[in-house]
Design a protein around this motif. Sequence first.
Motif, PDB file in Angstrom:
ATOM      1  N   THR A 195      15.511  -8.364  23.640  1.00 22.11           N
ATOM      2  CA  THR A 195      15.260  -7.358  22.602  1.00 22.11           C
ATOM      3  C   THR A 195      16.575  -6.680  22.243  1.00 22.11           C
ATOM      4  O   THR A 195      17.599  -6.879  22.900  1.00 22.11           O
ATOM      5  CB  THR A 195      14.258  -6.292  23.075  1.00 22.11           C
ATOM      6  N   TYR A 196      16.541  -5.857  21.211  1.00 28.71           N
ATOM      7  CA  TYR A 196      17.672  -5.003  20.877  1.00 28.71           C
ATOM      8  C   TYR A 196      17.536  -3.718  21.684  1.00 28.71           C
ATOM      9  O   TYR A 196      17.016  -2.708  21.212  1.00 28.71           O
ATOM     10  CB  TYR A 196      17.699  -4.713  19.380  1.00 28.71           C
ATOM     11  N   GLY A 197      18.010  -3.745  22.928  1.00 30.85           N
ATOM     12  CA  GLY A 197      17.804  -2.637  23.848  1.00 30.85           C
ATOM     13  C   GLY A 197      18.679  -1.441  23.537  1.00 30.85           C
ATOM     14  O   GLY A 197      19.872  -1.580  23.274  1.00 30.85           O
ATOM     15  N   MET A 198      18.084  -0.265  23.603  1.00 30.60           N
ATOM     16  CA  MET A 198      18.835   0.981  23.398  1.00 30.60           C
ATOM     17  C   MET A 198      18.665   1.869  24.628  1.00 30.60           C
ATOM     18  O   MET A 198      19.003   1.458  25.730  1.00 30.60           O
ATOM     19  CB  MET A 198      18.410   1.661  22.098  1.00 30.60           C
ATOM     20  N   GLN A 215       8.637  -1.225  16.341  1.00 32.76           N
ATOM     21  CA  GLN A 215       9.245  -0.005  15.816  1.00 32.76           C
ATOM     22  C   GLN A 215      10.704   0.056  16.242  1.00 32.76           C
ATOM     23  O   GLN A 215      11.130  -0.662  17.145  1.00 32.76           O
ATOM     24  CB  GLN A 215       8.476   1.222  16.320  1.00 32.76           C
ATOM     25  N   ALA A 216      11.450   0.914  15.586  1.00 33.23           N
ATOM     26  CA  ALA A 216      12.895   1.007  15.838  1.00 33.23           C
ATOM     27  C   ALA A 216      13.164   1.982  16.972  1.00 33.23           C
ATOM     28  O   ALA A 216      13.681   3.077  16.764  1.00 33.23           O
ATOM     29  CB  ALA A 216      13.630   1.425  14.570  1.00 33.23           C
ATOM     30  N   GLY A 217      12.809   1.599  18.191  1.00 36.02           N
ATOM     31  CA  GLY A 217      12.965   2.474  19.340  1.00 36.02           C
ATOM     32  C   GLY A 217      14.405   2.879  19.568  1.00 36.02           C
ATOM     33  O   GLY A 217      15.299   2.037  19.642  1.00 36.02           O
ATOM     34  N   MET A 218      14.650   4.174  19.694  1.00 34.02           N
ATOM     35  CA  MET A 218      16.014   4.698  19.857  1.00 34.02           C
ATOM     36  C   MET A 218      16.110   5.616  21.061  1.00 34.02           C
ATOM     37  O   MET A 218      16.765   5.310  22.040  1.00 34.02           O
ATOM     38  CB  MET A 218      16.445   5.398  18.572  1.00 34.02           C
ATOM     39  N   GLY A 219      15.470   6.803  20.992  1.00 33.46           N
ATOM     40  CA  GLY A 219      15.551   7.760  22.086  1.00 33.46           C
ATOM     41  C   GLY A 219      14.231   7.884  22.828  1.00 33.46           C
ATOM     42  O   GLY A 219      13.173   7.502  22.322  1.00 33.46           O
ATOM     43  N   PHE A 247       7.698  10.020  25.044  1.00 31.01           N
ATOM     44  CA  PHE A 247       7.868  10.216  23.604  1.00 31.01           C
ATOM     45  C   PHE A 247       9.053   9.362  23.180  1.00 31.01           C
ATOM     46  O   PHE A 247      10.111   9.403  23.798  1.00 31.01           O
ATOM     47  CB  PHE A 247       8.121  11.689  23.289  1.00 31.01           C
ATOM     48  N   LYS A 248       8.893   8.571  22.103  1.00 29.76           N
ATOM     49  CA  LYS A 248       9.946   7.655  21.664  1.00 29.76           C
ATOM     50  C   LYS A 248      10.244   7.879  20.194  1.00 29.76           C
ATOM     51  O   LYS A 248       9.328   8.014  19.373  1.00 29.76           O
ATOM     52  CB  LYS A 248       9.522   6.199  21.910  1.00 29.76           C
ATOM     53  N   THR A 249      11.551   7.940  19.845  1.00 29.03           N
ATOM     54  CA  THR A 249      11.959   8.205  18.470  1.00 29.03           C
ATOM     55  C   THR A 249      12.220   6.918  17.710  1.00 29.03           C
ATOM     56  O   THR A 249      12.591   5.890  18.291  1.00 29.03           O
ATOM     57  CB  THR A 249      13.214   9.094  18.417  1.00 29.03           C
ATOM     58  N   HIS A 250      12.075   6.987  16.350  1.00 28.88           N
ATOM     59  CA  HIS A 250      12.141   5.809  15.493  1.00 28.88           C
ATOM     60  C   HIS A 250      12.892   6.080  14.193  1.00 28.88           C
ATOM     61  O   HIS A 250      13.382   7.190  13.953  1.00 28.88           O
ATOM     62  CB  HIS A 250      10.720   5.317  15.186  1.00 28.88           C
TER      63      HIS A 250
END
Length: 586
Positions: free
Chosen positions: A259-262, A315-319, A334-337
């Motif tokens: 995946t595109y891991g953040m 989804q574009a998981g970031m924080g 809680f995950k930001t997108h």
Amino acid sequence: MAAASTVAMAQGVSSRNVKPLPRGKPSGIPFLAHFTDVAAEAGLTNPVIYGGLAHKNYIYETVGCGVAFFDYDNDGWLDIFVPCGMRVEEHVSGATNRLYKNNRDGTFSDVTEKAGLTRSGWASAVTIGDYNNDGFEDIFITYYGQNVLYRNNGDGTFTDVTKPAGLLYEGATRWGAGCTFLDYNRDGHLDLFVTHYVDLSVGKIPKPGENPFCNFNGVPVNCGPRGLAMPHGYLYENQGDGTFRDVTLPSKILKAERTYGMTVVAADFNNDSWTDIYVASDSTPSLLFLNQHNGTFSEEGVERGVALSEDGVEQAGMGIAVGDFDLDGNLDIFKTHFSSDTNILLHNDGAANFTDVTIASGFGVETRYTCWGTGFADFDNDGWPDLAVVTGSVYPEVEAKFPEYPLKTPRFLFRNLGNGKFEELIEEAGPGILAAHCSRGCAFGDFDNDGDVDMVIINLNEPPSLLRNDLTGNRNWLKVLLVGTKSNVSAIGSRVLVKYSGKVQAQAVMGQSSFYSVNDRRLHFGLGENSHADLEIHWTNGLVEQFTGVEANLLVTIKEGQGISKSALPAMKATANPVKKDLSQK
């Protein structure tokens, strides 16, 4: 779902094209926390250089970096570590990571050069922890390029020990992303997990506008992550002698889908006293690695409800924020997108089965901004954890044609109403929340030791923001600092349950959260009107200890197996020009 997928394929970042839900009637409940940006007077004046200003041709110019609140010199005051990036086309003097020492009077001094931390490059994430158990917190930083491990020498200086620690790598350039210290095998030594965002070769990246993954609403933009190769994460085991060993294969981390891991967080999500790993993945399914107690992990993100949106879309998981929003003693997520999508709130049943409660809890009202750093914190000390998010676009070229997609956007705060619902506050939370910036990482902690939770925020191509919380009222609080003896000294992976008024709140000591960032290791619990609380400590190695009737408004330090000590927070010293709290805007 098909329509959402079509929209997502029109650009390189996943978005479901979700419109915000109507806001309900305001609760009218006064919010006693009030945030003011005091960075300039506190001495945080150096900009965080990161990519171009009007154009960003490559994806590594856009992502930005995290930030850390930590006490590097063990004086009881939070210092700040600020990573930094570069520019592609020009050299910028002073573009370096920075360490700011807390002067204990509301100001900070730049001690980067003295500490030996001067370094330029494309820094990404930071994790803090005492990997060699010598009583001083060390620093690990990921880069587009070579990641770096700094050992804290205990005298105000750090030494780059990347090579002797076995963390140099050879071959193609990697892009280190999220990272966290953790003790996955409970041997008392901090291991290291590192995500990678994309496999990136600059000479092979398509140019802005060259394909559908390099286009936003018809505007040519930098390409990715979709259309670029996916990497995998790495797990490094601490050998206890200052070196690390790559155990990605035997731990079964390598079996997971790429995946595109953040951002990555490590905590005990199923209450079995073993540390699990959760990775926010951009435009690909997020990953939940459950610890199997035998040195291996099982990736179960889809089965456990944390990989995709409620309607099954990437989804574009970031924080990531980890906390107990409903006070049931379990760690929720809680995950930001990306913009035009909801951030997501996932309720944990205690066995790591998660339910999407985003809409029911009131988070569906906000889809305007690209969201990054985030955290649960009880900003008003009423006993219910609130939640903050920082925002900022990745496409500076878009605003000229589409003003509804500005580069700089405000932060927002969701106040916990205590009934499973949250209420969005922007102006009501103070000018530090309302101010528009292109932000990325943020960290939460009490930098002025006044008993409330403040924030430090990364702003791209601007100085950081330092949001001082000027909390009014007389609500009570408790801070808990854990020190491991058999567990790792930093107690990373330990879980604390605080019980008050028939409620129980869980928090975890973590090596990373928010977006690429590190919070104050002193866990802060608002207690409302309660003057005492009961504590239950679940140490990383499995020991459980209980303490009853702990007095409020104190810092409680607990050494594993050795009992509890209580103290007042260190008091701010007087100066000739003190930084005073200004409540005139309330």
